[in-house]
Design a protein around this motif. Structure first.
Motif, PDB file in Angstrom:
ATOM      1  N   VAL A 262       0.859  -1.199   0.000  1.00 36.74           N
ATOM      2  CA  VAL A 262       0.000   0.000   0.000  1.00 36.74           C
ATOM      3  C   VAL A 262       0.885   1.236   0.000  1.00 36.74           C
ATOM      4  O   VAL A 262       2.054   1.186   0.422  1.00 36.74           O
ATOM      5  N   LEU A 263       0.325   2.331  -0.470  1.00 39.41           N
ATOM      6  CA  LEU A 263       1.053   3.598  -0.522  1.00 39.41           C
ATOM      7  C   LEU A 263       1.078   4.240   0.861  1.00 39.41           C
ATOM      8  O   LEU A 263       0.130   4.118   1.640  1.00 39.41           O
ATOM      9  N   MET A 303       3.475   6.006  -6.677  1.00 39.24           N
ATOM     10  CA  MET A 303       2.660   4.877  -7.125  1.00 39.24           C
ATOM     11  C   MET A 303       2.569   3.822  -6.035  1.00 39.24           C
ATOM     12  O   MET A 303       3.524   3.607  -5.276  1.00 39.24           O
ATOM     13  N   THR A 304       1.428   3.182  -5.975  1.00 39.01           N
ATOM     14  CA  THR A 304       1.222   2.141  -4.976  1.00 39.01           C
ATOM     15  C   THR A 304       2.090   0.921  -5.306  1.00 39.01           C
ATOM     16  O   THR A 304       2.055   0.419  -6.440  1.00 39.01           O
ATOM     17  N   PRO A 305       2.908   0.436  -4.348  1.00 40.53           N
ATOM     18  CA  PRO A 305       3.743  -0.745  -4.623  1.00 40.53           C
ATOM     19  C   PRO A 305       2.881  -1.989  -4.809  1.00 40.53           C
ATOM     20  O   PRO A 305       1.797  -2.110  -4.249  1.00 40.53           O
ATOM     21  N   LYS A 306       3.413  -2.924  -5.602  1.00 40.12           N
ATOM     22  CA  LYS A 306       2.685  -4.156  -5.881  1.00 40.12           C
ATOM     23  C   LYS A 306       3.567  -5.363  -5.552  1.00 40.12           C
ATOM     24  O   LYS A 306       4.791  -5.306  -5.648  1.00 40.12           O
ATOM     25  N   ILE A 307       2.920  -6.454  -5.165  1.00 35.66           N
ATOM     26  CA  ILE A 307       3.598  -7.728  -4.902  1.00 35.66           C
ATOM     27  C   ILE A 307       3.420  -8.594  -6.139  1.00 35.66           C
ATOM     28  O   ILE A 307       2.291  -9.014  -6.468  1.00 35.66           O
ATOM     29  N   VAL A 504      -6.633   7.354  -5.662  1.00 31.48           N
ATOM     30  CA  VAL A 504      -5.237   7.661  -5.307  1.00 31.48           C
ATOM     31  C   VAL A 504      -4.566   6.515  -4.566  1.00 31.48           C
ATOM     32  O   VAL A 504      -3.333   6.516  -4.425  1.00 31.48           O
ATOM     33  N   TYR A 505      -5.352   5.552  -4.091  1.00 35.52           N
ATOM     34  CA  TYR A 505      -4.792   4.480  -3.252  1.00 35.52           C
ATOM     35  C   TYR A 505      -4.465   3.225  -4.059  1.00 35.52           C
ATOM     36  O   TYR A 505      -3.553   2.479  -3.699  1.00 35.52           O
ATOM     37  N   PHE A 506      -5.221   3.000  -5.128  1.00 34.80           N
ATOM     38  CA  PHE A 506      -4.993   1.810  -5.939  1.00 34.80           C
ATOM     39  C   PHE A 506      -3.870   2.074  -6.946  1.00 34.80           C
ATOM     40  O   PHE A 506      -3.632   3.219  -7.345  1.00 34.80           O
ATOM     41  N   GLU A 518      -7.680  -6.395  -0.693  1.00 34.15           N
ATOM     42  CA  GLU A 518      -6.980  -6.089   0.562  1.00 34.15           C
ATOM     43  C   GLU A 518      -6.935  -4.587   0.798  1.00 34.15           C
ATOM     44  O   GLU A 518      -7.175  -4.105   1.911  1.00 34.15           O
ATOM     45  N   ARG A 519      -6.631  -3.847  -0.267  1.00 30.34           N
ATOM     46  CA  ARG A 519      -6.581  -2.377  -0.124  1.00 30.34           C
ATOM     47  C   ARG A 519      -7.975  -1.813   0.156  1.00 30.34           C
ATOM     48  O   ARG A 519      -8.130  -0.863   0.913  1.00 30.34           O
TER      49      ARG A 519
END
Length: 934
Positions: A262-263, A303-307, A504-506, A518-519
């Motif tokens: 998440v950011l 940018m929101t980090p991704k796994i 802005v969160y995704f 999850e977000r």
């Protein structure tokens, strides 16, 4: 003057905000210093020495402040003792000094007393400042002492190599770059103009600080360090209990894990604010102070980090297997555990940490609060008690079934929306629109005060919420009888909030549905569990505050109308112009009638100055129309010959009957008086002379040559202030041996003559705590005044009396002669209670009469500054002592003496109007007065 009051209120609010800003800067500096020390690897001896040095300096400053406080207290005690000794000496030596040296020493004593009072006020202000400083320095010493002992324990328990590993682990768990930015928050604090937004920053930084302290405490415990029991107890008492789970989760390293997918909250806040206010965000934005960093302007930071290549379950399982992710709960075999899969979710703690920090971020709260304010509604429901008693005739009817009334109707319209509505309107239409919106806002706030009154009585319940999704009522029940369980926050429409946050969160380049779920859970938790409850509480508090402010203004306006009512004007003068035929100081009879047959009815006659001249008591249970009482009343009225008889309204319907009967008696009395010199048709000369002789004996104060026609009317007036006077300490002091109803009758007549004077007289009585105006809280000024804070009411009442007194002016000689008029001097601009008392004593010392405004300076009754500020509000009117003197006509006006004494503009206008030509060169005072009178 109204702007001055507004500026005073804004100054107080600004002082509060500046104080909060300074505390935020202190917290930011602490966080920055801690992180900097850990990053530089100076958590050992150097950091310990620095803390010790800071602690020593803080203790030294605290000791110096304590010494200053003791010194100032000693000086204040010395002034108090000197004042008491001086007062005792003055009482003993006044007579001897006057015989030997005259009155000049009195003026010197007054100057000395004024100097000492100023010195005392200065010392008291200095003492208040020292007390505040002492509290701040004590908190600083306590904080530094705790930090020093904690660092000392950590340094003693860890070796240098272990300390390096500890610093690395701490830095990873703290996530400093993810949570706050020193320069950015400093600039944001400086740009804020509302106290609430400042407190949002303070709450967020305190949350981060407590999380950091939990991480350090966990690390020091693992490293073998321990602190003293007293320090532990102190830290435990200073922490919020509702943040215990947050501290536990953060100390286990869940903060670092959650920000891998998440950011960070402060970047979400910046993106949300600019997206909402500027309709767009630049991913190349550079934070203040980061211009020279290698990754400055890198879009990936926003940018929101991704796994990649792992879903949430696989990601969590891997972390649990490596020991990095700690499960906060142990699985159980009961049915509740199986039915709720969230209980066994390993990422539950991570979502909780992210939701907590997201919900406390100040920019996010600011934007979402504005959305909530525009979308929230008010709904009222009758309680079980209200359902049984509220019908169509109940005072709360209509308030108990409000549904989805917009909250924004209680507040000023948003600036952007208001600008759109004003865009195509002309000046007159804009004025009408503003008046319409102000009236709508005022009515909504008064309605909310009535709702609070109904809720306090237990008749209705008030709910502030967002509109619900779908129909929440049962099919067989009306909406206001449905169960409250159906009205939970999870049923409220949070679509606009989620839309703004998801934008802005995704991740901008999309992600898998599992990770977006999850977000979404984090956003939902932050909204439903933390933000919505706080916004509801804030909105209720804001509604109460703004409604209270409107209610206080309404009560103040009612008091202003009462004070500006002016003297009672008899009916025979109503057809005349008030400026051509002024009311003047006419005699009036006040009447107090009672519904209780044990209490009598009293008639009190007052002269033009409000002094009691005569009174008549009618025993309780006796009718005015009885022959014996009728003759007594007629005789009393003919002896006093009032211009009007005013009956107090305190007896309710009975006062109307009393007024009607008195009207009949007054008609007979006026006819008998006006026809007293006319001989009747059936009356011979001897009978006429006998009647006149009897008349002269009964009315010895009447002259046979007095051919004035006596006119009198009866009317009903409000006796709210009079009833209070009859039962007050003021009434007992002024008329100690008189009945309560007689004092009420006197005050009723005074109220008819001078409402402003009676209100000022009511204010002049101080409570046991030394607070003036507390008697006014017992007046029925506004129906909702019991819901309003007393300090706010008194402050507004005082301002109203100052405004009205400044608009009307005060008769100086009357106020210095009569106690019931002296209260007006207190509200003269430039005087106040102490100067007003001093002026009254000075006027009494020179004979009790002032003949001109100029004599206030000539006879040294005022200093030049006080004179210049207050003289325009002091009127000099003719009295019995000034009948032989030629008074300046503008001394009885609201014109400042500079207009007609120093610059002589008024005299020039009068001379030009009379076309006196060259005679204007005459500088004599009598000539100027004659010209002005003409």
């Amino acid at each position: 003057r109204n702007n001055l009051y507004r500026i005073m209120d804004e100054d107080a609010e600004w002082e509060r905000m500046v104080e909060a800003r300074s505390k935020i800067e202190t917290i930011l500096n602490e966080l920055n210093d801690e992180v900097r020390a850990e990053e530089d690897g100076k958590a050992g001896e150097e950091h310990l020495l620095k803390l010790k040095e800071q602690l020593t300096m803080a203790q030294q400053r605290l000791e110096n402040t304590v010494k200053d406080e003791e010194r100032v207290k000693v000086e204040l005690q010395g002034l108090e003792k000197a004042k008491e000794l001086s007062a005792d000496g003055d009482k003993e030596n006044d007579d001897d000094d006057d015989d030997l040296f005259g009155d000049d020493d009195d003026e010197e004593d007054e100057a000395t007393k004024a100097t000492k009072e100023k010195q005392k006020a200065s010392l008291q202000s200095h003492l208040d400042t020292i007390t505040t400083l002492l509290q701040t320095q004590s908190e600083q010493v306590a904080r530094l002492d705790a930090a020093y002992h904690e660092a000392e324990a950590a340094a003693a328990a860890t070796s240098r190599g272990e300390r390096s590993n500890l610093i690395a682990a701490l830095s990873k768990k703290l996530c400093r770059d993810k949570l706050w930015h020193y320069r950015d928050y400093n600039e944001y604090v400086s740009s804020i103009l509302e106290y609430r937004h400042v407190m949002d920053i303070k709450g967020y930084l305190n949350l981060i600080k407590e999380g950091n302290q939990a991480i350090r405490k966990k690390a020091s415990t693992l490293g073998g360090a321990s602190s003293s029991k007293s320090s532990k107890d102190k830290n435990k008492r200073s922490k919020r209990f509702d943040w215990d789970l947050y501290r536990t989760c953060v100390s286990e390293g869940l903060r670092d894990i959650c920000y891998r997918f998440v950011l960070s909250p402060f970047r979400v806040g910046i993106k949300l604010e600019e997206t909402h206010n500027k309709n767009g965000f630049s991913y190349e934005r550079i934070l203040p102070g980061d211009e020279n960093k290698p990754d400055a302007g890198e879009p990936r930071q926003w940018m929101t980090p991704k796994i990649e290549d792992a879903n949430p379950q696989e990601f969590a399982s891997e972390l649990v297997g490596s020991g990095e992710l700690v499960l906060l709960s142990t699985a159980r075999d009961d049915a509740d555990w199986q039915d709720n899969p969230e209980m066994n979710d390993p990422l539950k703690g991570c979502r909780y940490v992210a939701a907590m920090e997201l919900a406390h971020e100040p920019r996010i709260r600011r934007v979402l609060r504005a959305i909530y304010r525009s979308e929230a509604v008010i709904t009222t429901r009758p309680t079980s008690k209200g359902l049984g008693i509220i019908d169509g005739f109940h005072e709360y009817y209509g308030l108990h079934l409000l549904r989805n009334k917009p909250v924004k109707e209680h507040f000023p319209m948003d600036a952007a929306e208001l600008e759109k509505r004003r865009a195509r309107l002309n000046a007159e239409e804009v004025k009408e629109l503003d008046a319409e919106l102000k009236l709508k806002e005022t009515n909504s706030c008064i309605q909310y005060l009535n709702m609070l009154k109904a809720e306090r009585s237990g008749d209705i319940s008030i709910h502030v919420h967002l509109p619900f999704v779908g129909d929440v009522s049962d099919n067989d029940k009306p909406w206001y009888k449905c169960e409250l369980e159906n009205l939970g926050r999870d049923r409220q429409d949070v679509g606009k909030f989620m839309e703004a946050l998801e934008r802005v969160y995704f991740p901008a380049d999309n992600d898998t549905d599992e990770w977006n779920d999850e977000r979404r859970k984090i956003l939902k938790m932050a909204l439903v569990n933390y933000l919505l409850p706080q916004f509801e509480a804030e909105t209720r508090r804001d509604l109460k505050d703004v409604s209270t402010k409107v209610g206080v203004e309404a009560a103040a306006q009612t008091l202003r109308d009462m004070a500006m009512e002016g003297p009672y004007r008899p009916s025979h003068l109503l057809g005349e112009n008030r400026f051509i035929v002024p009311t003047g100081d006419v005699p009036i009879v006040g009447v107090c009638s009672s519904n209780d047959p044990k209490d009598g009815t009293f008639l009190a006659a007052v002269n033009g100055r409000g002094e009691l001249t005569d009174h008549l008591a009618i025993p309780g249970g006796t009718s005015i129309t009885s022959e014996k009482i009728r003759e007594k009343v007629i005789t009393f009225l003919m002896q006093t010959r009032p211009a009007a008889v005013v009956v107090g309204s305190g007896a309710g319907v009975g006062c109307k009957l009393t007024a009607r009967r008195l009207g009949e008696v007054i008609t007979q009395a006026t006819e008998r008086w006006n026809n007293r010199l006319i001989q009747g048709q059936d009356e011979d000369d001897e009978d006429f002379e006998a009647r006149m002789q009897t008349f002269r004996l009964m009315h010895s104060n009447i002259d046979d040559d007095d051919d004035e026609v006596w006119k009198c009317n009866v009317d009903i007036v409000d006796d709210n202030v009079a009833q209070l006077f009859g039962r007050s300490v003021r009434g007992k002091k002024e008329f100690p041996d008189m009945a309560v109803n007689l004092k009420v009758a006197i005050a009723t007549a005074r109220w008819a003559k001078d409402p402003l004077g009676e209100l000022a007289y009511t204010w002049s009585s101080a409570s046991d705590a030394g607070v003036f105006g507390t008697e006014m809280l017992f007046l029925n000024i506004h129906p909702l005044q019991r819901l309003l804070p007393k300090p706010m009411l008194l402050r507004e009442y005082e301002r109203v009396l100052c405004d009205v007194t400044a608009s009307v002016g005060v008769d100086l000689n009357g106020a210095c002669t009569y106690d019931h008029l002296h209260g007006l001097l207190t509200f003269v601009p430039g005087l106040g209670p102490r100067k007003a008392n001093n002026l009254k004593q000075s006027v009494s010392r020179i004979g009790g009469v002032v003949s001109s405004r100029k004599s206030l300076l000539v006879k040294r009754l005022m200093g030049p500054i006080v004179y210049n500020n207050s003289v325009a509000f002091l009127r000099i009117r003719a009295t019995d002592h000034l009948q032989d003197q030629l008074l300046h006509p503008l001394d009885d006006s609201r014109c400042h003496p500079d207009v007609y004494h120093r610059n002589k503009w008024a005299i020039k206008i009068a001379v030009d109007a009379l076309e006196l030509g060259d005679s204007a060169s005459n500088d004599s005072e009598d000539y100027a007065i004659t010209a002005l009178r003409d």
